[in-house]
Design a protein around this motif. Structure first.
Motif, short mmCIF file in Angstrom:
data_model
loop_
_atom_site.label_atom_id
_atom_site.label_comp_id
_atom_site.label_asym_id
_atom_site.label_seq_id
_atom_site.Cartn_x
_atom_site.Cartn_y
_atom_site.Cartn_z
N ALA A 168 35.21 27.29 -27.90
CA ALA A 168 35.76 28.64 -27.88
C ALA A 168 36.37 28.85 -26.49
O ALA A 168 35.90 28.24 -25.51
CB ALA A 168 34.69 29.68 -28.17
N VAL A 169 37.38 29.69 -26.40
CA VAL A 169 38.16 29.81 -25.17
C VAL A 169 38.16 31.25 -24.66
O VAL A 169 38.44 32.19 -25.42
CB VAL A 169 39.61 29.34 -25.40
CG1 VAL A 169 40.50 29.67 -24.21
CG2 VAL A 169 39.64 27.84 -25.67
N LEU A 186 47.52 34.06 -29.22
CA LEU A 186 46.68 34.09 -30.41
C LEU A 186 47.23 33.15 -31.49
O LEU A 186 46.45 32.49 -32.19
CB LEU A 186 46.57 35.52 -30.93
CG LEU A 186 45.89 36.53 -29.98
CD1 LEU A 186 45.88 37.92 -30.58
CD2 LEU A 186 44.48 36.08 -29.63
N ASP A 187 48.54 33.07 -31.62
CA ASP A 187 49.13 32.15 -32.60
C ASP A 187 48.83 30.70 -32.22
O ASP A 187 48.57 29.86 -33.10
CB ASP A 187 50.64 32.36 -32.69
CG ASP A 187 51.02 33.62 -33.45
OD1 ASP A 187 50.14 34.18 -34.14
OD2 ASP A 187 52.18 34.06 -33.35
N PHE A 188 48.90 30.40 -30.94
CA PHE A 188 48.57 29.04 -30.48
C PHE A 188 47.13 28.69 -30.85
O PHE A 188 46.86 27.61 -31.41
CB PHE A 188 48.77 28.95 -28.97
CG PHE A 188 48.09 27.77 -28.33
CD1 PHE A 188 48.55 26.48 -28.54
CD2 PHE A 188 46.98 27.96 -27.51
CE1 PHE A 188 47.91 25.39 -27.96
CE2 PHE A 188 46.33 26.88 -26.92
CZ PHE A 188 46.80 25.59 -27.14
N LEU A 189 46.20 29.59 -30.57
CA LEU A 189 44.79 29.32 -30.88
C LEU A 189 44.58 29.22 -32.39
O LEU A 189 43.84 28.35 -32.87
CB LEU A 189 43.91 30.42 -30.28
CG LEU A 189 43.91 30.50 -28.74
CD1 LEU A 189 43.08 31.69 -28.27
CD2 LEU A 189 43.38 29.20 -28.12
N ILE A 194 41.11 27.36 -32.88
CA ILE A 194 40.27 27.49 -31.69
C ILE A 194 39.89 28.96 -31.54
O ILE A 194 40.76 29.83 -31.46
CB ILE A 194 41.02 27.01 -30.43
CG1 ILE A 194 41.38 25.53 -30.56
CG2 ILE A 194 40.18 27.25 -29.18
CD1 ILE A 194 42.26 25.02 -29.44
N PRO A 195 38.60 29.29 -31.50
CA PRO A 195 38.19 30.69 -31.38
C PRO A 195 38.62 31.32 -30.05
O PRO A 195 38.44 30.71 -28.98
CB PRO A 195 36.67 30.62 -31.49
CG PRO A 195 36.38 29.33 -32.19
CD PRO A 195 37.46 28.39 -31.73
N LEU A 219 34.99 30.99 -36.30
CA LEU A 219 34.06 31.65 -35.39
C LEU A 219 34.76 32.74 -34.61
O LEU A 219 35.85 32.52 -34.06
CB LEU A 219 33.45 30.63 -34.42
CG LEU A 219 32.60 31.20 -33.28
CD1 LEU A 219 31.32 31.83 -33.82
CD2 LEU A 219 32.28 30.13 -32.25
N ALA A 220 34.17 33.93 -34.57
CA ALA A 220 34.63 35.00 -33.68
C ALA A 220 33.57 35.18 -32.59
O ALA A 220 32.39 34.95 -32.83
CB ALA A 220 34.83 36.30 -34.44
#
Length: 311
Positions: A168-169, A186-189, A194-195, A219-220
């Motif tokens: 997660a980042v 957000l689009d990249f993740l 990737i959360p 996962l959030a």
């Protein structure tokens, strides 16, 4: 809709031990972890940021916690582009480090040594993963880590090196979440599952990230850092010594439930690690969430029973 797990960052912070949150008869590391796990279903390990863990330690963590308990772990500092003390490296790897150095960045370390660090870090967490008790590796990047192609590639390298462990980042450079860059980030993740780690933190600083609630993977995650006026200071207890009011926590409760409707699991971490502030606020938030209709909050694995019945 997935379960919401609420917990704190660390169960061994010195000020927490001094606060009286643990009963007088809970004295050893094993007793403290068992007691903590009877109160919360989730904890974030912060010691892994400062030094590489060992399999012996993580195996004991798995053994000392009940089924259904979950560990998140902060990534080792070198891997998040933070300066890392030479003494934090395993002794056998120090021989390959630059002479007379005290702190090193990942760019200063030979590729072969970095690969060894990656391998040892992931291998050390394997017992938690194998026990079904691992959540995600938290990569909290520094304020000098802006949006850009090179840093996006580093995030993907982190994901690749950690597999099968999820990551997660969390960002500390505002460029990732400015209004003009927010959707790109957000689009990249999302494109790589990737959360994104949502944060509640002091605003108005160069490293401030707005309190955006967004889901970019199964996962959030939400981390509460407090809202201290001393956020830019060097004293960690001044930075994180903030006790949230019930009103401030109540603002987040419906937003967390909305995250849970979009994710398979939602992790909520109280990072205001000063005395008993984090477990006190975590319990308050847990109560607020359980009061909301259709909010799937997971109870502590021990059912919040007395410690003696679990130990």
């Amino acid at each position: 809709m997935g379960d919401v797990l609420v917990g704190t960052a660390s169960w061994t912070d010195e000020s927490l031990l001094e606060s009286g949150w643990y009963p007088p008869d809970v004295r050893t590391p094993a007793q403290r972890l068992r007691y903590y796990a009877s109160r919360f279903p989730l904890v974030e390990v912060d010691s892994t940021y400062y030094a590489l863990p060992t399999q012996r330690t993580t195996r004991l963590w798995a053994q000392r916690t009940p089924e259904g308990f979950t560990f998140d772990a902060k990534a080792f500092s070198l891997l998040t582009c933070h300066p890392t003390r030479v003494t934090a490296f395993p002794k056998d790897l120090r021989r390959a480090l630059p002479l007379d150095a005290k702190n090193l960045y990942i760019r200063d370390v030979e590729t072969a040594v970095v690969e060894q660090v990656w391998e040892r870090f992931v291998t050390a967490l394997a017992p938690l993963w194998e026990a079904g008790k691992f959540g995600a590796v938290l990569f909290q990047f520094p304020r000098w880590f802006p949006i850009g192609k090179r840093n996006k590639e580093h995030i993907l390298e982190c994901k690749r090196h950690c597999e099968p462990l999820p990551i997660a980042v969390e960002f500390r450079n505002r460029t990732w979440m400015t209004e003009e860059n927010r959707e790109e980030t957000l689009d990249f993740l999302r494109s790589y599952a990737i959360p994104y780690v949502c944060v509640d933190m002091p605003q108005g600083r160069p490293c401030s990230i707005p309190p955006v609630a967004a889901v970019t993977a199964d996962l959030a995650e939400v981390r509460f850092h407090g809202r201290s006026d001393a956020w830019i200071g060097h004293d960690k207890y001044e930075r994180f010594g903030y006790l949230y009011s019930p009103r401030e926590l109540k603002e987040w409760a419906p937003r967390i439930c909305e995250l849970a409707r979009q994710a398979s699991s939602t992790h909520v971490i109280m990072k205001n690690a000063y005395r008993d502030y984090a477990p006190r606020n975590a319990r308050q938030l847990y109560d607020l969430l359980t009061a909301l209709p259709d909010c799937p909050v997971r109870s502590p694995p021990a059912g919040d029973r007395a410690y003696s019945s679990f130990a």
